[in-house]
Motif scaffolding. Sequence first.
Motif, mmCIF file in Angstrom:
data_model
loop_
_atom_site.group_PDB
_atom_site.id
_atom_site.type_symbol
_atom_site.label_atom_id
_atom_site.label_comp_id
_atom_site.label_asym_id
_atom_site.label_seq_id
_atom_site.Cartn_x
_atom_site.Cartn_y
_atom_site.Cartn_z
ATOM 1 N N THR A 262 17.218 97.886 48.770
ATOM 2 C CA THR A 262 18.270 97.904 49.789
ATOM 3 C C THR A 262 19.645 97.767 49.135
ATOM 4 N N THR A 263 20.621 98.359 49.783
ATOM 5 C CA THR A 263 22.000 98.208 49.307
ATOM 6 C C THR A 263 22.703 97.087 50.068
ATOM 7 N N ASP A 264 22.248 96.817 51.272
ATOM 8 C CA ASP A 264 22.834 95.762 52.087
ATOM 9 C C ASP A 264 21.796 94.660 52.313
ATOM 10 N N GLU A 265 22.274 93.509 52.709
ATOM 11 C CA GLU A 265 21.373 92.411 53.014
ATOM 12 C C GLU A 265 20.598 92.678 54.306
ATOM 13 N N VAL A 266 19.350 92.293 54.296
ATOM 14 C CA VAL A 266 18.509 92.386 55.497
ATOM 15 C C VAL A 266 18.446 90.988 56.112
ATOM 16 N N THR A 267 18.802 90.891 57.374
ATOM 17 C CA THR A 267 18.757 89.586 58.048
ATOM 18 C C THR A 267 17.436 89.435 58.802
ATOM 19 N N PHE A 268 17.006 88.194 58.956
ATOM 20 C CA PHE A 268 15.743 87.936 59.675
ATOM 21 C C PHE A 268 15.823 86.553 60.317
ATOM 22 N N SER A 269 15.030 86.369 61.371
ATOM 23 C CA SER A 269 14.914 85.064 62.032
ATOM 24 C C SER A 269 13.595 85.024 62.779
ATOM 25 N N SER A 270 13.022 83.836 62.832
ATOM 26 C CA SER A 270 11.715 83.692 63.489
ATOM 27 C C SER A 270 11.830 82.863 64.760
ATOM 28 N N ALA A 271 10.804 82.985 65.605
ATOM 29 C CA ALA A 271 10.699 82.202 66.836
ATOM 30 C C ALA A 271 9.217 82.088 67.166
ATOM 31 N N PRO A 272 8.831 81.066 67.935
ATOM 32 C CA PRO A 272 7.416 80.952 68.299
ATOM 33 C C PRO A 272 6.936 82.204 69.024
ATOM 34 N N ASP A 273 5.728 82.671 68.670
ATOM 35 C CA ASP A 273 5.139 83.816 69.366
ATOM 36 C C ASP A 273 4.490 83.278 70.639
ATOM 37 N N THR A 274 5.321 83.093 71.633
ATOM 38 C CA THR A 274 4.883 82.431 72.868
ATOM 39 C C THR A 274 3.709 83.151 73.516
ATOM 40 N N ASP A 275 3.738 84.463 73.520
ATOM 41 C CA ASP A 275 2.670 85.229 74.186
ATOM 42 C C ASP A 275 1.301 84.923 73.567
ATOM 43 N N LYS A 276 1.226 84.899 72.253
ATOM 44 C CA LYS A 276 -0.061 84.655 71.593
ATOM 45 C C LYS A 276 -0.534 83.216 71.801
ATOM 46 N N ILE A 277 0.399 82.280 71.759
ATOM 47 C CA ILE A 277 0.020 80.878 71.965
ATOM 48 C C ILE A 277 -0.461 80.678 73.397
ATOM 49 N N VAL A 278 0.267 81.252 74.359
ATOM 50 C CA VAL A 278 -0.153 81.170 75.761
ATOM 51 C C VAL A 278 -1.529 81.797 75.939
ATOM 52 N N GLU A 279 -1.737 82.928 75.294
ATOM 53 C CA GLU A 279 -3.033 83.610 75.389
ATOM 54 C C GLU A 279 -4.173 82.704 74.903
ATOM 55 N N SER A 280 -3.940 81.980 73.810
ATOM 56 C CA SER A 280 -4.960 81.074 73.277
ATOM 57 C C SER A 280 -5.237 79.921 74.239
ATOM 58 N N VAL A 281 -4.168 79.346 74.807
ATOM 59 C CA VAL A 281 -4.341 78.222 75.733
ATOM 60 C C VAL A 281 -5.053 78.683 77.005
ATOM 61 N N VAL A 282 -4.663 79.837 77.534
ATOM 62 C CA VAL A 282 -5.304 80.371 78.744
ATOM 63 C C VAL A 282 -6.790 80.631 78.489
ATOM 64 N N LYS A 283 -7.115 81.154 77.304
ATOM 65 C CA LYS A 283 -8.521 81.416 76.971
ATOM 66 C C LYS A 283 -9.302 80.104 76.912
ATOM 67 N N PHE A 284 -8.684 79.073 76.354
ATOM 68 C CA PHE A 284 -9.340 77.763 76.305
ATOM 69 C C PHE A 284 -9.621 77.252 77.706
ATOM 70 N N VAL A 285 -8.630 77.329 78.595
ATOM 71 C CA VAL A 285 -8.804 76.835 79.960
ATOM 72 C C VAL A 285 -9.862 77.654 80.696
ATOM 73 N N ASP A 286 -9.849 78.974 80.510
ATOM 74 C CA ASP A 286 -10.858 79.823 81.161
ATOM 75 C C ASP A 286 -12.270 79.451 80.700
ATOM 76 N N ASP A 287 -12.428 79.279 79.386
ATOM 77 C CA ASP A 287 -13.751 78.906 78.855
ATOM 78 C C ASP A 287 -14.171 77.526 79.343
ATOM 79 N N TYR A 288 -13.213 76.609 79.397
ATOM 80 C CA TYR A 288 -13.505 75.261 79.883
ATOM 81 C C TYR A 288 -13.946 75.307 81.349
ATOM 82 N N ASN A 289 -13.220 76.059 82.170
ATOM 83 C CA ASN A 289 -13.571 76.166 83.585
ATOM 84 C C ASN A 289 -14.942 76.794 83.783
#
Length: 500
Positions: A262-289
């Motif tokens: 690259t000739t210029d700097e590449v910027t980046f930033s992260s954040a929680p992947d809320t969709d995937k975490i929610v998906e895991s929690v929902v799957k846990f609750v569904d299996d529990y139920n």
Amino acid sequence: MRISGLATGMDTEQIIRDMMKAHRIPLEKITQKKQYTEWQMDDYRSVNRNITDLKYKVTDTMGRQSTFMQKTVNISNPNAVGIKGLSAISEFAGTIKVDKLATQASLQGGMLTNVKGSTRLEQLEGYDGEKIIKVRAIDKNGELGEVKELKFSATDTIDSVIKKINSETGVNAFFDEYTGKIAMTAKNSGALKGDVGTPSIVIEGKLGDVLKLTGTHDPDDDNSPKFTAGNNAEFIFNGLKTQRASNTFTINGFEVNLKQVTTDEVTFSSAPDTDKIVESVVKFVDDYNKLIEELNEKIREPKYRNFQPLSDEQKKDMKEKEIELWEEKAMSGTLRNDPTIASLLTNLRQLMSSQVETSNGEFISLKKIGIEPIKDFKENGKLAINEDDLRKAITENPNQVYELFAKSATDTDKGGIAIQFRKTMDGFNAVISEKAGTTGTVSDNFAMGRSLKSMNQQIDRFEDRLKMMEDRYWRQFTAMEKAIQKANAQSANMMNMFGQ
């Protein structure tokens, strides 16, 4: 010898069969009890398997930090740099400028005249019976790895040599029939540490000479080998100029993949992947139920006391559909009001309402992240999710949500919900295994197995007694037949005498 009604005309066999029916009633009761116990044991084992499956599923998802540390990364130039979260706890942001990509060292051999992939070694020019080639290449640590000595027979072909080199050494090789050259590339990229003049692919042995892979490169000689050194990736990360041997590496739990200079700097930033975490929690609750529903069905399943297991004799007089409908009711309710399952359900309801102390001393519960028991008592403790509240909790503090589920247990702390769930299920598994065993368990090692073994012994003893009783009846009836036959014969003789 059994004589059936020759003298009396009686159906002795049917009479004895009818007499034995009454004697078989206690045996049938034992057999029915055995069959019912086997059904009950199978149901216990089925519940245990389902709980074990869910236990491991929860452990592998909700019990792992990585489930809650999933990140989405925004990159200003994804064609040049790729970044994805692996096991990062904190967020990740900054700049990266790629000055040079990592490359692999390569070795191009000299030209082999009139040679194909199927050419045998003994057909090569200069081959004098030498069957050994030694290959040494750069390893993952940027150092020359150990020497790999390969042996071949005279009938080995170029193709078989290439195949063995690829499978057993640190290089990937191929033979190009168009140019008649063997080319090699190091499996590990980057520059060799230490002496920059040392090649990171070294070929030795007379077979290497024959294959024109050894010697010094001569720019004017197409038959001389040509070596190209590998390079480290060079980049500036948040102002720090550094290097890596590979274009793919890890920083602070994030995997970085350099794709372009690259000739210029590449910027980046992260954040929680809320969709995937929610998906895991929902799957846990569904299996529990689903588990809660299945367990409640088991302990509330109706028991039909008038439908006992059928004996073989009873099945003979019934149609297949009639047997199926009968046994459906006979098998119902084997775990009705079972105290072990009822206790597990109570423990699970208490667990899902409990609080977990986080590392900063705060208390958090499922209710605080939008998960609560359904108020309808008919749902028997199932959980409901408010996804808006769940997403908000994950966005604001994903680490706290992680601790709620997966915080490690200590001597004074029970740990997160998933950790306690695993422990609760382990206890239930142990109790049921002690009671009903598992597939392949020796019967003496669990309670129901010992009970079934005792019933089998009772059945065997009863069968022996019944056989002895039946034999005695046959002897008595046979004796009677013989006596009547003898009396009839004497009567006939007397009639003959009087007739004279």
